[in-house]
Every structure is written in C-alpha cells, then in structure tokens.
Design a protein around this motif. Structure first.
Motif, PDB file in Angstrom:
ATOM      1  N   UNK A 179       0.839  -1.200   0.000  1.00 41.57           N
ATOM      2  CA  UNK A 179       0.000   0.000   0.000  1.00 41.57           C
ATOM      3  C   UNK A 179       0.876   1.254   0.000  1.00 41.57           C
ATOM      4  N   UNK A 180       1.920   1.246   0.837  1.00 36.20           N
ATOM      5  CA  UNK A 180       2.813   2.411   0.912  1.00 36.20           C
ATOM      6  C   UNK A 180       3.544   2.612  -0.412  1.00 36.20           C
ATOM      7  N   UNK A 181       4.066   1.500  -0.965  1.00 37.37           N
ATOM      8  CA  UNK A 181       4.834   1.616  -2.207  1.00 37.37           C
ATOM      9  C   UNK A 181       3.957   2.101  -3.357  1.00 37.37           C
ATOM     10  N   UNK A 182       2.724   1.583  -3.435  1.00 37.43           N
ATOM     11  CA  UNK A 182       1.877   1.873  -4.588  1.00 37.43           C
ATOM     12  C   UNK A 182       1.211   3.248  -4.501  1.00 37.43           C
ATOM     13  N   UNK A 183       1.228   3.870  -3.334  1.00 37.68           N
ATOM     14  CA  UNK A 183       0.540   5.147  -3.208  1.00 37.68           C
ATOM     15  C   UNK A 183       1.452   6.281  -2.747  1.00 37.68           C
ATOM     16  N   UNK A 184       2.303   6.010  -1.733  1.00 33.44           N
ATOM     17  CA  UNK A 184       3.278   7.021  -1.335  1.00 33.44           C
ATOM     18  C   UNK A 184       4.253   7.255  -2.486  1.00 33.44           C
ATOM     19  N   UNK A 185       4.676   6.157  -3.116  1.00 29.01           N
ATOM     20  CA  UNK A 185       5.658   6.228  -4.193  1.00 29.01           C
ATOM     21  C   UNK A 185       5.294   7.228  -5.280  1.00 29.01           C
ATOM     22  N   UNK A 186       4.126   7.062  -5.956  1.00 25.49           N
ATOM     23  CA  UNK A 186       3.764   7.996  -7.025  1.00 25.49           C
ATOM     24  C   UNK A 186       3.680   9.440  -6.538  1.00 25.49           C
ATOM     25  N   UNK A 187       3.139   9.651  -5.338  1.00 18.73           N
ATOM     26  CA  UNK A 187       3.027  11.007  -4.809  1.00 18.73           C
ATOM     27  C   UNK A 187       4.390  11.640  -4.632  1.00 18.73           C
ATOM     28  N   UNK A 188       5.308  10.867  -4.022  1.00 22.24           N
ATOM     29  CA  UNK A 188       6.672  11.344  -3.788  1.00 22.24           C
ATOM     30  C   UNK A 188       7.345  11.662  -5.120  1.00 22.24           C
ATOM     31  N   UNK A 189       7.202  10.726  -6.081  1.00 16.02           N
ATOM     32  CA  UNK A 189       7.793  10.929  -7.403  1.00 16.02           C
ATOM     33  C   UNK A 189       7.244  12.180  -8.074  1.00 16.02           C
ATOM     34  N   UNK A 190       5.924  12.366  -7.975  1.00 16.46           N
ATOM     35  CA  UNK A 190       5.307  13.532  -8.605  1.00 16.46           C
ATOM     36  C   UNK A 190       5.857  14.817  -7.989  1.00 16.46           C
ATOM     37  N   UNK A 191       6.050  14.814  -6.673  1.00 11.30           N
ATOM     38  CA  UNK A 191       6.593  15.984  -5.991  1.00 11.30           C
ATOM     39  C   UNK A 191       7.975  16.333  -6.529  1.00 11.30           C
TER      40      UNK A 191
END
Lengths: 394, 160
Positions: free
Chosen positions: A101-113
C-alpha cells in the motif's frame, strides 16, 4: 485581517456565524447525497478565501488555532476507534499489504513531488497526501453499501488500521523534516521524535488501562474536559519535542480503552465535527482559488495512478482471505477516497517551500478522490445483468 | 449446534457467522454502538451479502425474544419441574455483603446449606465450576442448585 483580533468581535461573529450556517446546509446536502461533507467544506473554503467569490476577513490567529484544535480532535477520535487488541492483530497480519500500500501510493506522490521540482520535504508530504485512505469515507462507504458483512471487509478495515499506525511513524518524521534545515540535525530530530513516539506508544498500551480506570468514574462533563485537556496537553508537549501535536493526540486516543474509550468517543464526536469542519474550511480558505487551475492536471493524473495503487492494495490485502476477483476489486475501490488525513498532512507543509502549491494540489486531489472513490465503489458492485435476472426468477 | 466463526472488524465491532442446516451462510455484525446487522450471504457470490437487516438494540431484543430467548426460560422451567424438589437460583452478591472477599472454601456454603454453587457470572465472563479458592467480588452472580430451603438460606448468607 483585524476583524477578530480587534476590540470589536461582532464582525468576526457575524462572518463566522454565517459561514458555519453555510457549512450546516452543506452537511445536510452531503447527507442527502449520501457522500461525506469534506469535499463540500473544501469548496466552501475556496469560495470565501483569497480570490474566491465572497472573500472573508477573519483573523489569522483565530484560524490557525481553530484549525490546530480540529486536527488534534480528528486524530484523537481516530485513536479512539481502535482497541489495543485490534492494533496488535493489525500489526500481525497487515505488514505485507501495508508495505505494498505504501509503495503503490506514497511512491507515485513522492515521485510527482520531485518531478514538479518541489524539493524533498514537499515531495515527502505529497507522498503522504496520496498514501492514506480516508478512514472516515471508507467506513461510511462500507456501511452505506451494506458491505460490513462481506468477506473482504475485515481486510479493508485492517489496512486502515495499518495506515493509521504507519502515520504514527510518518508524521513525526515529516514534522522533523519541516522543522529541520541541515541533514545532520534533521536526522537527530527524527531519531528523537521516533524514540518519543515509541515511548508514548509503549506507555499508552502498557498503562492505558490504568489511565482509563482513573477517568472511568468521572461524570460526562468531567470526562469531556479531562480528555480534551489531556489531548491538548500531550499534543502540546509532543510538539515541543518536534513529534507533531497530531501524533500526541492520536496516542491519547489509543491509550484510552474499555468503556471510557466508548464514552469519550461519543462525548468528543460533536466537538470534533465542529472543529474539523472549520479546519477543512480554513485549509482551503488559505488557498488562492486561482492557483487551482494549475494543479488540476497533476491532481487528476495522481488520482488515476494512486486509484490504481489502491486497487492493488485492496488485491494484496483481500487476496489472502481467499476471496474472488470481484471482492478484491470491491476492497480496492472502497479505499480510493482520500480525506481528512491527506488534508492534515498537507497543512503541515504550509511553511515549507512550495507549500502553497502542495496545499492547492492536495485540495484538488482530495476533492477528486473523495468524490470518485465512493462512486467507483458503488459502480463496481452493481449487480451483473445475468445474475440479477437469475435472482429475480429464482 | 453449527460452528460459529468470529471475525474482528477493527473500528466497527465484530461479526459472527455460521452455515444453517439448509446450507445458507448467515452472519450477525455487532457494532460497538449496540446496533446489529443481520446478513445473509449471496448464494452465487459467497464473498458478499445480499439481505441485510439493520437492527437497533430494541429490535435485537425483540427479534431474539421471538427466535428463542423464551425457549431458554421454558427449558429451565421444565428442568426444575422434572428434577423433583430441586431448583436453580441466581444470587447476586451486593457491595457490602459479608461474602465479598470470602472464598467458597472458607464460606463452607455447601455444608451449611446443602446447595452447590455451579457457576459464577462476573461482568460479561462466566466462571464455570468455581473451585474452593474462588473469592467473591461485589456484583458477582452465583448460580446455585439445591432445595428451595437451601437456596433461601444461601440467599441470606450471600445477599447480606
């Protein structure tokens, strides 16, 4: 700017009173539509904020204090939701889905930032905004769609527990990042913050029962004041050691158990509804409505990517229960909506560089997911034509 | 009796499920607030429930009364009538009773009254077949079996 701070509070009363009346109407509309009121509060805040249709003139001090109390009460009631047993069970079974859950959701957000060139701190905050499902919206969706009996539902609820526990580690780290300047001292602050959270969590689970017994004989009035005072006190102390007041409040909620937990929950709820509504309102009040135009595209893209992320989370969480494809899909769609936690996280970044962009993006993102999530959850559960006919003729 | 499975629903409450003799899966969701939901699972998709009944605490009481709470008391009355001269009684130990803090062995309740204390209900838990070292707390409910006279004596010993 000086309406509430000046000698005559009457103007502030009139303005805030009018706004709260509007919120009350919005809450009724939301109830009628069967959705949560959070997106409507955010829209109302945009309308009365900078560049909105009816700008208000409220004291900044009043706003920030009210909003802070709203955050504390949101986190307190979240902590009150779960018993120590449920947390332990969640930790035992939920580590794998929690990580996915963390990888699939935190990941894209962090990358987008990072892609947007916001710097690490704002990117970590955006990751958090995308990570955590709204437990308020999700449990409302499950109850409204009569899914509490479904086999995938325990997995969904367990994932919410895991996310909330993960926040107990995430929020202090973020608070330290926001406060820190150099990497060295920041690492020390993070270590101290995590140590403090561990200590409070240990105390809360170990001696929570004693605290609850101490509070148990109190009348409703004394209990309400006691829990409210304790929340502010622990929150303030936690803030002093850079742990984030929100986590202090969350841990107070966790520490209370048994009948006191249930009573405190019922007593605090109206207070929470009031302050949280003002928190959501004031959050988007501070956003320049004009800046939303620039963030709609990234917010929509993030909503799509992390919506898929939640479908994956639902699949990994519900899969081990041996449920079918459709049930896994139901679990995923129930988790799409982001809400109170995302706004709390975005509000932490008010002072960092690109904090304004983060606020606007978070507001747009929450608006999209909070509306699309429940719709997707409803859509995916529509009866298939053939099955429906079969049932009718049966 | 069918096997009942218990499933925790964090933040909501707990769910109990079983399969009826007719092969239908039935569940009861117990909310922490006291509300209940009675659910029946979809025959075609066992993961989801189709029929859901929302019950307030009062509704639950009415429904359980209809479904069999009365049968339990009927069964108890039948037992009392069948075993001639033997009765079952529930004796509550009030705060300030002499029995609070005394153990079953010390109290010698059986030798003094001829009545057996077969179980003690404390809060939501039940202590079946309590041993001689079991100590009474205020609010305990002793389930006793014996002659009506013995039970009256026990009532006097425990109740004051």
């Amino acid at each position: 700017m000086t309406a509430a701070a000046g000698g005559d509070p009457s103007l502030a009363f009139i303005e805030i009173g009018a706004v709260v009346l509007v919120l009350s109407v919005l809450a009724r509309v939301a109830a009628r539509l069967g959705i949560t009121a959070i997106p409507l509060y955010l829209v109302a805040g945009l309308a009365v904020g900078k560049g909105g249709i009816a700008p208000l003139d409220i004291s900044a001090d009043f706003i920030s204090l009210t909003a802070e109390i709203g955050v504390l009460l949101l986190l307190l009631t979240l902590g009150l939701e779960y018993t120590a047993d449920e947390l332990r069970h969640g930790l035992r079974t939920g580590v794998r889905p929690g990580l996915v859950d963390a990888a699939a959701n935190f990941g894209p957000g962090f990358g987008a930032g990072l892609l947007l060139g916001w710097g690490t701190t704002a990117a970590v905050l955006l990751g958090g905004v995308c990570w955590v499902s709204s437990s308020g919206i999700t449990s409302k969706v499950l109850a409204d769609l009569d899914r509490l009996g479904n086999r995938e539902t325990p997995a969904v609820l367990n994932l919410l527990v895991i996310e909330d526990l993960a926040m107990a580690a995430y929020l202090p780290v973020v608070a330290a990042l926001v406060a820190g300047r150099d990497p060295g001292p920041t690492a020390v602050t993070v270590a101290i913050a995590l140590g403090a959270v561990g200590a409070i969590l240990f105390v809360a689970l170990r001696w929570g029962a004693r605290l609850s017994r101490l509070l148990a004989p109190a009348s409703d009035e004394a209990l309400l004041l006691g829990v409210f005072g304790l929340t502010l006190l622990v929150g303030g102390l936690a803030q002093r050691v850079h742990v984030s007041a929100a986590i202090g409040a969350f841990l107070v909620g966790l520490a209370l158990s048994g009948p006191v937990q249930a009573r405190a929950g019922t007593l605090i709820e109206p207070l929470r509804d009031l302050f949280a509504a003002l928190f959501f309102l004031f959050f988007s009040f501070q956003i320049d409505a004009g800046s939303l135009v620039h963030v709609v595209a990234p917010a929509a893209a993030l909503a799509v990517v992390t919506g898929a992320g939640k479908l994956l989370s639902g699949r990994v969480a519900a899969g081990p229960l041996g449920v079918g494809q459709r049930a896994q899909l139901r679990a995923g769609t129930a988790l799409i909506a982001r809400g109170e936690f995302s706004i709390v996280i975005a509000s932490l970044g008010a002072g960092v560089s690109h904090g304004d962009d983060l606020g606007a993006l978070a507001a747009a993102y929450v608006l999209l997911t909070a509306i699309a999530g429940p719709l997707a959850a409803r859509y995916v559960d529509r009866p298939r034509p053939r099955t429906a006919e079969g049932q009718r003729t049966a | 009796m069918p096997e009942v499975t218990e499933i925790q629903l964090p933040g909501v409450g707990v769910r109990h499920e079983f399969t009826t003799a007719g092969g239908e899966r039935v569940g009861v969701v117990s909310h922490r607030t006291g509300r209940r939901e009675l659910v029946v699972y979809d025959r075609h998709d066992p993961d989801r429930c189709t029929t859901v009944l929302h019950l307030s605490p009062d509704d639950t009481r009415a429904l359980s009364e209809l479904l069999g709470a009365t049968q339990v008391s009927e069964a108890l009355i039948a037992v009392q009538q069948r075993v001639e001269g033997l009765a079952i009684d529930w004796v509550t130990i009030p705060p300030g009773s002499r029995a609070v803090g005394t153990s079953l062995g010390e109290g010698q309740f059986r030798s003094r009254t001829g009545v057996s204390i077969v179980a003690v209900a404390r809060g939501s838990t039940t202590i079946a077949a309590p041993g001689p070292d079991h100590r009474f707390e205020a609010g305990d409910v002793a389930v006793a079996v014996g002659t009506p006279d013995g039970l009256a004596q026990l009532q006097g010993l425990l109740g004051s």
